[in-house]
Design an enzyme around this catalytic site. Structure first.
Site, PDB file in Angstrom:
ATOM      1  N   MET A  22       0.776  -0.904   0.277  1.00  0.00           N
ATOM      2  CA  MET A  22       0.310  -0.092  -0.048  1.00  0.00           C
ATOM      3  C   MET A  22       0.495   1.229   0.098  1.00  0.00           C
ATOM      4  SD  MET A  22      -3.083   1.018   2.979  1.00  0.00           S
ATOM      5  CE  MET A  22      -1.430   1.364   4.338  1.00  0.00           C
ATOM      6  N   PRO A  23       1.223   1.394  -0.940  1.00  0.00           N
ATOM      7  CA  PRO A  23       1.727   2.927  -1.425  1.00  0.00           C
ATOM      8  C   PRO A  23       1.262   4.229   0.085  1.00  0.00           C
ATOM      9  CG  PRO A  23       1.705   2.085  -3.307  1.00  0.00           C
ATOM     10  CD  PRO A  23       1.098   1.374  -2.560  1.00  0.00           C
ATOM     11  N   TYR A  24       1.948   4.821   0.351  1.00  0.00           N
ATOM     12  CA  TYR A  24       1.344   6.154   0.677  1.00  0.00           C
ATOM     13  C   TYR A  24       2.327   7.277   0.541  1.00  0.00           C
ATOM     14  CZ  TYR A  24       1.216   9.383   4.634  1.00  0.00           C
ATOM     15  OH  TYR A  24       0.780  10.701   5.166  1.00  0.00           O
ATOM     16  N   HIS A  51      -2.774   5.792  -1.346  1.00  0.00           N
ATOM     17  CA  HIS A  51      -2.934   6.759  -0.563  1.00  0.00           C
ATOM     18  C   HIS A  51      -2.481   7.898  -0.727  1.00  0.00           C
ATOM     19  CE1 HIS A  51      -5.931   4.242   1.289  1.00  0.00           C
ATOM     20  NE2 HIS A  51      -4.783   3.356   1.589  1.00  0.00           N
TER      21      HIS A  51
END
Length: 66
Positions: A1-3, A40
């Site tokens: 999940m890249p943030y 995100h």
């Protein structure tokens, strides 16, 4: 999940923020093969008096540059 946490000085309008989110998302999809629903992005706007570089606060720097 890249943030991604993007911090900018105040003054970015809603359309610019939307474009940033769209293009950052597209980049992570292309480069990392991530699904858009897993990406995100948070945009934090910082007052110019709370951001400094070159040894001065940004609001003082901008006043000097005018």
């Amino acid at each position: 999940m890249p943030y991604i946490n993007l911090q900018v000085t105040k003054g970015v309008n809603r359309e610019q923020k939307a474009q940033i989110v769209k293009q950052f998302t597209e980049t992570l999809v292309i480069v990392l093969g991530k699904k858009p629903e897993h990406i995100h992005i948070v945009i934090q706007e910082i007052e110019e008096e709370n951001w400094g570089f070159e040894g001065v606060l940004t609001d003082d720097y901008r006043k000097r540059e005018k």
